[in-house]
Design an enzyme around this catalytic site. Structure first.
Site, PDB file in Angstrom:
ATOM      1  N   GLY A 257      91.190 -53.867  36.040  1.00 24.69           N
ATOM      2  CA  GLY A 257      89.879 -54.437  35.663  1.00 24.69           C
ATOM      3  C   GLY A 257      88.674 -54.330  36.785  1.00 24.69           C
ATOM      4  CG  MET A 259      89.089 -52.446  44.205  1.00 27.54           C
ATOM      5  SD  MET A 259      90.533 -53.197  44.793  1.00 27.54           S
ATOM      6  CE  MET A 259      90.339 -53.360  46.417  1.00 27.54           C
ATOM      7  CD  GLU A 294      87.542 -58.078  41.411  1.00 26.30           C
ATOM      8  OE1 GLU A 294      88.107 -58.050  42.537  1.00 26.30           O
ATOM      9  OE2 GLU A 294      88.434 -58.124  40.445  1.00 26.30           O
TER      10      GLU A 294
HETATM   11  N1  BES Z   1      92.456 -56.523  43.896  1.00 29.42           N
HETATM   12  C1  BES Z   1      92.523 -56.502  42.569  1.00 29.42           C
HETATM   13  C2  BES Z   1      92.556 -55.200  41.886  1.00 29.42           C
HETATM   14  C3  BES Z   1      93.685 -54.315  42.164  1.00 29.42           C
HETATM   15  C4  BES Z   1      94.918 -54.632  41.891  1.00 29.42           C
HETATM   16  C5  BES Z   1      93.327 -53.021  42.652  1.00 29.42           C
HETATM   17  C6  BES Z   1      95.813 -53.813  42.045  1.00 29.42           C
HETATM   18  C7  BES Z   1      94.587 -52.140  43.022  1.00 29.42           C
HETATM   19  C8  BES Z   1      95.830 -52.493  42.463  1.00 29.42           C
HETATM   20  C9  BES Z   1      91.310 -57.458  41.919  1.00 29.42           C
HETATM   21  O1  BES Z   1      90.666 -58.471  42.772  1.00 29.42           O
HETATM   22  C10 BES Z   1      92.135 -58.029  40.683  1.00 29.42           C
HETATM   23  O2  BES Z   1      92.758 -58.965  40.741  1.00 29.42           O
HETATM   24  N2  BES Z   1      91.414 -57.981  39.584  1.00 29.42           N
HETATM   25  C11 BES Z   1      91.988 -58.165  38.243  1.00 29.42           C
HETATM   26  C12 BES Z   1      91.133 -59.182  37.502  1.00 29.42           C
HETATM   27  C13 BES Z   1      91.154 -60.646  37.877  1.00 29.42           C
HETATM   28  C14 BES Z   1      90.019 -61.411  37.178  1.00 29.42           C
HETATM   29  C15 BES Z   1      92.527 -61.260  37.954  1.00 29.42           C
HETATM   30  C16 BES Z   1      92.323 -56.996  37.359  1.00 29.42           C
HETATM   31  O3  BES Z   1      91.732 -56.038  37.594  1.00 29.42           O
HETATM   32  O4  BES Z   1      92.832 -57.176  36.350  1.00 29.42           O
HETATM   33 ZN    ZN Z   2      91.929 -60.000  42.780  1.00 29.59          ZN
END
Ligand code: BES
Ligand code: ZN
Length: 861
Positions: A257, A259, A294
């Site tokens: 979603g 980063m 984020e």
């Molecule tokens: N740090 C993550 C994104 C991520 C996850 C990058 C795995 C690489 C590998 C980010 O903070 C995150 O958790 N994003 C979620 C959305 C959130 C609202 C729970 C996502 O991308 O689904």
């Molecule tokens: Zn996250």
């Protein structure tokens, strides 16, 4: 497959300090040059650097070029034996972003160069200690053609920007030490949207959202959300933003979603852009949540990061908890809680009960990307919420502030967080750690004994934790449960002799415990796990009279919803076992639904939740035998039954909603749920009704829902509407995604053929993770009657897709592979076909570690 298993207990600190890093990028589609200069101090022993898939050009140690004999290199690492205690290592590599379809490291999305480094993407850019506990100060120089790359972004502050002949040359510096996974670079043609934000100590921050020019007018909502999140974090946690610039860039090809890279968040455009005419209420909700999520990572993730990837929930669980609280404060707390619990119960409980079960802090992994799971995220967030309930809001805040102060700038562990709570509140939370190490959803059995003569109520509470893969013997956990007792007059009983108290927090610590309540004159209804204080399953049988009381009068909105939900679930489960005849729905329940409809104007959004019947996946999670068709039919027949009994009422409310629908989202939710009931017959009238809603509504929330109703009926409007929708929106990727998703999820016979056509359309693209998700993952995870079709064709198709996708994007492939984890309770013949397909996938040559780990765990279960 010889994938290495990484174990939590093998953690070792590094034997050096990485004081500073300078990265120099010369951008080119097929040959981007990266010069990485690392300044090391206090080295004891060898230096070990991770690197995958890059072309090594040269290594210099203190300005002297090393010959291949002076270092060791294999497919994933370079080792430089015993360098001087303080030294500079300079490594030059070449990478080919145009061939990068994994979307990890440096890749190209619609001509925009972009990085994704979490969890281990940085090693695909250069050789580096690519682990979250090595923090350093980064300076980044980017050089590239000024026409192709008019915008060049990285973390921190812009230090210089100049034009040298045809090139643009920029330098960024990030003053905060960070691990490599938070590094980011974005370069290309992007439009800027700017807003100024004044922090509470009057520092001005430039908020910039960088977006494709055609989306320039679609970021107002995201910008508003960012501002709200920044204010909220200041007010609630006293956390202020720490730089003068905060950038967000939106990209079309993105695995996740969004980063949280330091001061340069990167978003999947789908979760950032919005438009009054084309966005649904759920999409607006998610934008608000994810922008906040984020942003919140800046403190819980970036300033305090993770020591190793086993601690992932330290940042993700905590930040999900924070975004949930933020969204609750922005909208309806009751609805938010219900939706969060619903997601947890559907996805996380299923994960915890299946072959991929793991604890919130896993003990080992082959591929860390497979552990960005509902358990780490959503159960992780529940653990934080439990602490808040145990310590009270005030005590939790005290612990949180202690944690921020003590661990700022540090790569921390889950222990560091819990021990902050302990120290700030002077309590012992040793038993609580079990939540981080024991997998499986605890089952709590509640048995009340009312003694009329003695006027007492004794409640016996027993807990047990089911076996999960590789984990058998489990210890009793610390389970907080809020409880109230409801008298037959619909009033809550007082639970404290000395003062008025209607709710108690019971803390369960042992396998079996008893609680005694005095002065109870009549047998009360029990409202337990109020607000969902613990992520457990409650077994408690109560008669219809008591259920009726709870459904009518429970003043905990979650619990009131839960009472209805449980009943719906029991109806669906009963019906799914008895397919021929329709089961009889108790009069009292029809009356309850009637009452909800009659009072729906008071809070239409909440009424919509009360009315919403469990999804097929939710029912499946509770069924002992998983027969997808029976579950599908059962659900429809319950909807049908209720809507026939209360047809008049549903029509009345639907019409009212149609009038009021532009005034608030609550009315739109209620509209859609009424439409779901009224179209459950799937006949001509249903189709007409949905068609009318489609044409007369002026918002996407209703349009899309009615379109999906029409699409679930094999009728006369379907084809025209689908092609009309396409013509209207073919230039908007996010609309095409909706269009694909509706078709992939259609619950009609032989929908597999339609899906096979979808993937051959020019708008479908295996290299775009969104497209893969809306078509393939939707089909496999949200179209059970077709995916699980007894012929096995659905399984074979998805297995073929996994095999193909694995060579393009392993993270997409393994996400899709997890769809097979629901096989446990299926019948023998389906299980046999699944097994054959799983083995076929596992045998594929060069299968990625991502997919291998998922498939292998499912096969072994
Ligand atoms: N740090 C993550 C994104 C991520 C996850 C990058 C795995 C690489 C590998 C980010 O903070 C995150 O958790 N994003 C979620 C959305 C959130 C609202 C729970 C996502 O991308 O689904
Ligand atoms: Zn996250």
């Amino acid at each position: 497959m010889n994938s290495k298993i990484i174990k939590q207990r093998d953690y070792k600190v590094v034997n050096y300090v990485l004081q500073a890093v300078k990265l120099e990028f010369t951008l080119n589609d097929t040959n981007t040059i990266v010069i990485n200069t690392m300044k090391f101090n206090n080295i004891i022993g060898d230096i070990c650097l991770d690197g995958i898939g890059t072309k090594l050009i040269s290594i210099y140690l203190n300005k002297i070029k090393l010959t291949p004999k002076e270092y060791k290199k294999n497919k994933t690492q370079i080792i430089i034996p015993s360098p001087p205690k303080n030294c500079t290592i300079k490594i030059k590599t070449s990478i080919n972003p145009s061939l990068n379809s994994r979307l990890e490291g440096l890749y190209i999305s619609d001509k925009i160069f972009v990085t994704q480094c979490e969890a281990q993407g940085f090693r695909r850019i250069t050789f580096f200690p690519d682990r979250p506990d090595v923090l350093s100060i980064y300076t980044v120089k980017i050089t590239g053609n000024k026409k192709l790359f008019p915008v060049m972004l990285s973390n921190g502050n812009l230090i210089s920007k100049k034009i040298v002949k045809n090139d643009l040359e920029v330098i960024w510096n990030d003053p905060f030490p960070k691990p490599s996974y938070l590094f980011a670079l974005v370069a290309g043609k992007l439009s800027k949207n700017n807003r100024k934000f004044l922090t509470k100590s009057n520092k001005q921050v430039d908020l910039n959202i960088w977006i494709r020019r055609e989306d320039k007018n679609k970021i107002k909502f995201a910008m508003d959300s960012l501002e709200k999140a920044m204010k909220w974090d200041e007010k609630k946690y006293n956390l202020e933003y720490d730089l003068n610039i905060f950038n967000i860039a939106a990209i079309n090809n993105f695995n996740m979603g969004a980063m949280e890279n330091k001061s340069l968040n990167i978003f999947n455009s789908k979760y950032l852009i919005s438009d009054k005419k084309t966005s649904t209420d759920n999409e607006y909700d998610f934008i608000e949540t994810i922008v906040a999520h984020e942003y919140f990572h800046n403190w819980t993730g970036n300033r305090i990061t993770c020591r190793d990837w086993f601690q992932l929930s330290l940042k993700e669980g905590l930040t999900v908890y924070r975004d949930q609280e933020f969204s609750s404060d922005m909208g309806s707390r009751a609805v938010k809680r219900i939706r969060d619990v619903r997601l947890l119960r559907t996805v996380q409980f299923a994960e915890d009960a299946g072959p991929l079960a793991h604890s919130v802090r896993p003990k080992s992994y082959a591929e860390i990307n497979n552990f960005y799971t509902s358990t780490v995220y959503n159960k992780g967030a529940e653990l934080i919420r439990m602490l808040e309930n145990i310590l009270s809001e005030k005590g939790f805040l005290r612990g949180f502030k202690y944690y921020i102060k003590k661990y700022d700038g540090i790569a921390a562990t889950c222990e560091n967080f819990i021990s902050s709570m302990e120290k700030a509140n002077n309590v012992d939370l040793k038993q609580f750690y079990l939540w981080y190490s024991q997998a499986g959803t605890p089952e709590v059995t509640v048995k009340p004994f009312f003694n009329k003569k003695a006027e007492t109520l004794e409640i016996e509470i027993k807990q047990s934790i089911p076996n999960t893969p590789k984990q058998k013997y489990k210890k009793p956990m610390l389970i907080p449960l809020k409880l109230s007792l409801l008298g037959s007059d619909g009033k809550f009983l007082n639970l404290n002799e000395n003062k008025s108290q209607k709710e108690l927090l019971l803390i369960i610590k042992r396998k079996s415990q008893k609680f005694l309540f005095k002065n109870i004159t009549s047998d009360p209804a029990i409202s337990i796990n109020r607000g969902f204080t613990s992520p457990v399953k409650i077994n408690l049988k109560q008669n219809e009279k008591k259920l009726n009381l709870l459904m009518m009068y429970d003043d905990n909105p979650f619990k009131r919803w839960d009472a209805l939900n449980k009943y719906f679930l029991s109806l669906c489960l009963k019906q799914s076992k008895k397919i021929q005849k329709d089961i009889k729905i108790s009069k009292f329940f029809i009356e309850i639904i009637k009452n909800v409809l009659a009072n729906s104007h008071k809070d239409p959004a909440f009424a919509a939740e009360l009315l919403s019947i469990p999804s097929e996946n939710e029912i499946a999670e509770h069924a002992k035998v998983y027969n997808p068709e029976n579950i599908y039919n059962a659900r429809i027949s319950i909807l049908n039954n209720i809507s026939s009994a209360l047809n008049h009422q549903f029509v009345l409310i639907l019409n009212k909603c149609a009038v009021k629908n532009s005034s608030s989202r609550g009315w739109r939710s209620l509209h859609n749920i009424c439409l779901e009931y009224l179209t459950s017959q799937k006949d001509k009238n249903s189709e007409k009704l949905a068609y009318k809603a489609y044409n007369s509504s002026n918002n996407m929330t209703i349009k899309l829902f009615s379109l999906s109703c029409i699409n679930n009926i094999q009728g006369k409007y379907k084809n025209n509407l689908i092609s009309e929708f396409y013509q209207k929106y073919k230039d908007q990727p996010t609309m095409i995604e909706k269009w694909l998703q509706i078709q992939a999820s259609a619950k009609i016979k032989n929908n597999l053929n339609a899906v096979k056509k979808l993937i051959r359309l020019p708008v479908f693209d295996y290299k775009n993770a969104n497209k893969v998700r809306v078509v393939l993952t939707t089909f496999a995870k949200n179209n059970s009657i077709n995916f699980h079709n007894a012929s096995g064709n659905g399984y074979k198709f998805i297995a073929d897709q996994i095999i193909h996708l694995d060579t393009i994007n392993p993270s997409s492939a393994s996400g899709l592979a997890s769809a097979f984890s629901s096989w446990k309770n299926l019948d023998k013949s389906r299980r046999k076909i699944i097994r054959e397909n799983l083995i076929r996938i596992r045998e594929k040559k060069d299968l990625s570690t991502n997919t291998f780990e998922i498939i292998d765990n499912i096969i072994k279960s």
